[in-house]
Design a protein around this motif. Sequence first.
Motif, mmCIF file in Angstrom:
data_model
loop_
_atom_site.group_PDB
_atom_site.id
_atom_site.type_symbol
_atom_site.label_atom_id
_atom_site.label_comp_id
_atom_site.label_asym_id
_atom_site.label_seq_id
_atom_site.Cartn_x
_atom_site.Cartn_y
_atom_site.Cartn_z
ATOM 1 N N GLU A 100 0.832 -1.198 0.000
ATOM 2 C CA GLU A 100 0.000 0.000 0.000
ATOM 3 C C GLU A 100 0.867 1.247 0.000
ATOM 4 N N ALA A 101 0.581 2.166 -0.892
ATOM 5 C CA ALA A 101 1.346 3.411 -1.009
ATOM 6 C C ALA A 101 0.747 4.481 -0.106
ATOM 7 N N HIS A 102 1.623 5.325 0.436
ATOM 8 C CA HIS A 102 1.210 6.393 1.347
ATOM 9 C C HIS A 102 1.944 7.685 1.008
ATOM 10 N N ASN A 125 5.009 12.559 -8.355
ATOM 11 C CA ASN A 125 4.003 11.803 -7.620
ATOM 12 C C ASN A 125 4.212 12.007 -6.124
ATOM 13 N N ASP A 126 3.148 11.816 -5.332
ATOM 14 C CA ASP A 126 3.282 12.030 -3.883
ATOM 15 C C ASP A 126 2.906 10.809 -3.049
ATOM 16 N N THR A 127 2.871 9.620 -3.656
ATOM 17 C CA THR A 127 2.617 8.406 -2.883
ATOM 18 C C THR A 127 3.755 7.414 -3.083
ATOM 19 N N PHE A 128 4.145 6.773 -1.969
ATOM 20 C CA PHE A 128 5.323 5.908 -1.948
ATOM 21 C C PHE A 128 5.060 4.687 -1.095
ATOM 22 N N CYS A 167 8.676 5.396 -5.313
ATOM 23 C CA CYS A 167 7.539 6.066 -5.949
ATOM 24 C C CYS A 167 6.565 5.020 -6.483
ATOM 25 N N ASP A 168 5.299 5.182 -6.137
ATOM 26 C CA ASP A 168 4.263 4.252 -6.566
ATOM 27 C C ASP A 168 3.927 4.416 -8.044
ATOM 28 N N ASN A 169 4.350 5.517 -8.651
ATOM 29 C CA ASN A 169 4.049 5.770 -10.052
ATOM 30 C C ASN A 169 5.172 5.308 -10.977
ATOM 31 N N CYS A 170 6.412 5.776 -10.722
ATOM 32 C CA CYS A 170 7.510 5.485 -11.662
ATOM 33 C C CYS A 170 8.565 4.533 -11.104
#
Length: 67
Positions: A6-8, A24-27, A56-59
């Motif tokens: 789960e990313a936060h 992005n702001d979720t990790f 990073c949950d995106n890249c």
Amino acid sequence: MARKKEAHQITVKGHKLECTVCKNDTFWARKTLMNTTGLTFLKLDWANRTAQNFICDNCGYVHWFLN
């Protein structure tokens, strides 16, 4: 099937962490052992310091932090 972590949103020293690559702001978090040649030679890897990583949950860029 593997469960995705789960990313936060993360705050570091009072500042909201933002990915330096994609903004992005979720990790998701993990700890990484910082091996040194001396302790590895002596087979004492367990005694090395650890770094906190936020991925990073995106890249997938990995941000490293030492205490």
